[in-house]
Structure formats: structure tokens, C-alpha cells
Design a protein around this motif. Structure first.
Motif, mmCIF file in Angstrom:
data_model
loop_
_atom_site.group_PDB
_atom_site.id
_atom_site.type_symbol
_atom_site.label_atom_id
_atom_site.label_comp_id
_atom_site.label_asym_id
_atom_site.label_seq_id
_atom_site.Cartn_x
_atom_site.Cartn_y
_atom_site.Cartn_z
ATOM 1 N N THR A 170 0.838 -1.208 0.000
ATOM 2 C CA THR A 170 0.000 0.000 0.000
ATOM 3 C C THR A 170 0.864 1.246 0.000
ATOM 4 O O THR A 170 0.607 2.195 -0.751
ATOM 5 C CB THR A 170 -0.937 0.011 1.222
ATOM 6 N N SER B 142 -6.412 1.429 4.931
ATOM 7 C CA SER B 142 -7.118 1.172 3.675
ATOM 8 C C SER B 142 -8.583 0.928 4.021
ATOM 9 O O SER B 142 -8.938 -0.082 4.636
ATOM 10 C CB SER B 142 -6.519 -0.052 2.977
ATOM 11 N N VAL C 24 -7.335 4.933 0.438
ATOM 12 C CA VAL C 24 -6.196 4.979 1.362
ATOM 13 C C VAL C 24 -6.292 6.257 2.188
ATOM 14 O O VAL C 24 -6.523 7.339 1.643
ATOM 15 C CB VAL C 24 -4.858 4.956 0.593
#
Lengths: 164, 247
Positions: free
Chosen positions: A24, B137, B202
Motif C-alpha cells: 500500500t 485502507s 487509502v
């Protein structure tokens, strides 16, 4: 109500991300980089890409000893890496500098406005930068500071005084 | 103070504590490798962190960058499952905790222990920056007809334009004058996979404090304060609807 305030120090918008290790964080870093590159090309047009090419070409042409016929050292790879990193993190409102190769193998970036308004930074690849400038009104500065990839407030203020 | 509630299924993808330092001049990167002996019980895997070195060649009158090798700039030590990572770099120490996140106490304790080893091995001259970063997330269930249902400050589109947003990136830097720290709040939606039932957003909260501290001083209270700033930013950025998803 959201207000816009003057920076109080380092501009963290362009600060390198912390050392994220997750997928991420890596995707986010790439996303951010693409947006920043777009911002720079918008602000500077093709000059941004031209400057990168100029820097790489300059280093390539001076990658051997005595490139100036006066015993100059080859441009250090780490100096090139530092200069590229500095440019990658240069805020879009800062005018682009001129690139100057130095005989000790360093790379110089220079901003020039007038004989009494000019500023130069030198990257030697050692993790620090040397700078010197004439800021107008007889003011001279010079020094060395650690290089962390981004513009320090002192350097940014100096460039602003020269270019404005 | 914002409402801070325990989330049993917090959407944390990664949490990290980072300490940047002025290195001692004679520190060699291979010296950091010695730390593994002290860490290998919890971090048995060791890897050199390498930066690609490049040379510049001329081709058709233009400079081109080509890869000529790699140079080490640190070591990373991983837990057996790869979810906890201690990064020992010449001028940066980082402790990363990847999902699944367990607790602040565990992250803090592990980071502090690893830092003490870094301090002994690297012997830095000064601490110059401290940071706490949590990357979340949020998996929003489709359809998402109004981002304000989930985020308190989503990006907005002018009313007379199409209201469907395919992707966005929002990054704001706010300064906490009391703590003297910056808080970078990044919200990003890269794009939604039409085959999935959720849309990932995010929410990255990165708090940092620039400083000049003796590395042997006890500055970990500051890390606790950065954590509180991070919590404020997170809980003020999401709605109660979002929090219900993760309780």
C-alpha cells in the motif's frame, strides 16, 4: 473553514515519504510521484524534462578525468544522484536553475538574476551541500549543510531572495 | 479532543515509527549488519538494502542512465512471517508493522527495543526527526454515492460537473503549533476494480517532528504525543458510518 498559511519551515509536501514497507505504501508513493511529476511539467512545461536531459548529458560528457584539459575530476555518480534528487523534490514555484559542472567532480546548480543577486549550490555526493550567494543589498552568504533530499527553509529563502 | 474508540478490526495496512539521525562520520554500512545477532530471535531474516547505482552514457548525443550495479545503504531484518520489519539505515531507523496490526503497545515496545540496539551499533550523533505513520485502507461497500458518508473531508467536485469520481489524491500538511509537529493527511483512491464489491480508499496519516535531540535522551514521550496527533487526524477524518465498519 480552511485557511492557507505561510510555511513555517521545511515544506513537507515534497518531503520523501517515510520508509514504508507495505505494498500500500509503495503504490501510494508511486501515485504521489506521478502527480508531482505532472505538477512540475505543468509549472515548467518542457523545461523540466530538458533540465533532466541536460544534467544527464553534462555528466556523461564529463565522466572522464581531465574533461576540461586542466585536470578536472570526472563528475561523481553520487553527486549526480544528489542533484537529481534535489531537482525531483524542488517545489514547482521555484525557478529552474542552470547546471554547472565543477572541476572537483561536483555538480553546481545556479540561480542568477543580477550581478548582485545570484545563488549557487554544489553537490559533491557526500551527503552535504555547499552553497554561496549574493542576495542583494550587499548581503553575502555561504555555508555547508546536510542534504536530506529536500530544500531547507534557509536555502529556499535564499533562492527566493535572489529570484524575486 | 476527538472521540478515539477502540476498533477491533482497524483498517491499518501498516504502522511505523521512524527516527532520523545525524550519523557518526566513520559509520560504515556493514557495521549495521552486526545488529542482527541481537535481533535474530524476533527478526531471523536479514537482507541488505541496496540502491541501484547508475552510470551515464552518451547515446546519439543524449545522456542515458544505465544500471551498473548496486550499493548497500542499510539492512532490513524481518520477522518469520515478514510482517514486522526493522530497517537499519545509515541515517534512518524504522520499525514497520504490517497488517494485521495488533496494538500500539506492541509496536511501541518492539520499536523501542530495536532502537536501543540501533543506538548501540550505529552510535548516531543526534536525532533530527521523529515520525509516526499509520496507513489505512478503507474498503467502502459499493455503491458509494456520496464520499461524505465515509470521509469528513473528501475531495469535492463543482456541483454542475459530473459527480462521479474515478480517482483522486488529496494531501494536506497541517502544523500542530503546540507540539511543533507536522501532520500529513493523504487520501487517495487510485481506481475501483469493477469486479470487486468494495472501493479502496487509502487514508495515510504521517506525523513528524523535526528536532535536535541527544540520541541517549528519553524522547519516547514525544513518540506518544505524535501517536495522539495521528489518532486525532484519523478519527476526525472519518465518519461514524466508517467507524461502525471497523468496530
Amino acid at each position: 473553514m480552511t485557511a492557507a498559511v505561510a510555511g513555517n519551515g521545511y515544506n513537507n509536501y515534497f518531503r520523501p515519504s517515510s520508509s514504508g514497507a507495505s505494498d500500500t505504501s509503495k503504490r501510494l508513493a508511486e501515485f504521489l510521484k506521478s502527480v508531482l511529476n505532472h505538477t512540475r511539467s505543468t509549472a515548467h512545461g518542457s523545461q523540466w524534462e530538458n533540465l533532466h536531459e541536460e544534467l544527464l548529458g553534462m555528466a556523461a560528457e564529463r565522466s572522464c578525468v581531465n574533461w576540461d584539459d586542466q585536470g578536472a575530476q570526472p563528475i561523481a555518480e553520487l553527486a549526480l544522484e544528489e542533484a537529481l534528487l534535489f531537482l525531483d523534490n524542488l517545489p514547482s514555484w521555484i525557478p529552474l536553475p542552470d547546471v554547472v559542472p565543477e572541476p572537483d567532480g561536483s555538480i553546481g546548480l545556479e540561480w542568477y538574476k543580477a550581478p548582485d543577486k545570484q545563488f549557487a549550490i554544489s553537490f559533491g555526493g557526500q551527503g552535504s551541500i555547499a552553497f554561496a550567494g549574493l542576495l542583494g543589498n550587499g548581503r553575502r552568504i555561504n555555508g555547508i549543510e546536510d542534504f536530506e533530499g529536500t530544500l531547507s527553509p534557509y536555502i529556499q529563502e535564499s533562492i527566493d531572495r535572489v529570484t524575486n | 479532543m476527538p472521540k478515539v474508540i477502540p476498533l477491533s478490526q482497524a483498517p491499518i495496512r501498516e504502522a511505523l515509527i521512524e527516527i532520523r539521525v545525524d550519523r557518526r562520520p566513520d559509520l560504515a554500512v556493514d557495521t549495521l549488519e552486526a545488529a542482527h545477532d541481537r535481533l535474530k530471535e524476533q527478526f531471523p531474516q536479514k537482507r541488505a538494502m541496496q540502491r541501484q547505482e547508475f552510470g551515464v552514457s552518451l547515446k546519439e548525443g543524449k545522456g542515458q542512465v544505465s544500471n551498473v550495479g548496486a550499493s548497500k545503504y542499510g539492512f532490513r531484518f524481518d520477522s518469520p512471517d515478514g510482517k514486522r520489519i526493522a530497517q537499519f539505515q545509515l541515517d534512518v531507523f524504522t520499525l514497520n508493522w504490517l497488517a494485521p496490526y495488533e496494538s500500539w503497545d506492541k509496536l511501541y515496545t518492539l520499536a523501542r527495543r530495536a532502537w536501543n540496539i540501533y543506538l548501540e551499533v550505529a552510535a548516531p550523533v543526534e536525532v533530527t526527526q521523529i515520525g509516526v505513520r499509520f496507513i489505512n485502507s478503507l474498503m467502502l461497500p459499493k455503491p458509494v454515492t456520496d464520499l461524505e458518508q465515509y470521509l469528513t473531508c473528501p475531495p469535492r467536485v463543482p456541483q454542475k460537473l459530473p459527480q462521479g469520481v474515478k480517482s483522486f489524491l488529496s494531501r494536506v500538511v497541517v502544523h500542530d503549533t503546540t507540539l511543533g509537529a507536522d501532520c500529513i493527511i493523504t487520501q487517495a483512491m487510485e481506481g475501483a476494480d469493477p469486479k470487486l464489491d468494495t472501493i479502496p480508499i487509502v487514508l495515510d496519516i504521517d506525523t513528524t517532528l523535526r528536532c535536535r535531540i541527544d540520541p541517549h535522551d528519553d524522547f519516547w514521550e514525544i513518540i506518544g504525543k505524535l501517536r495522539h496527533l495521528k489518532n486525532s487526524a484519523f478519527f476526525e477524518s472519518v465518519t461514524d458510518t466508517t467507524l461502525e465498519m471497523y468496530k
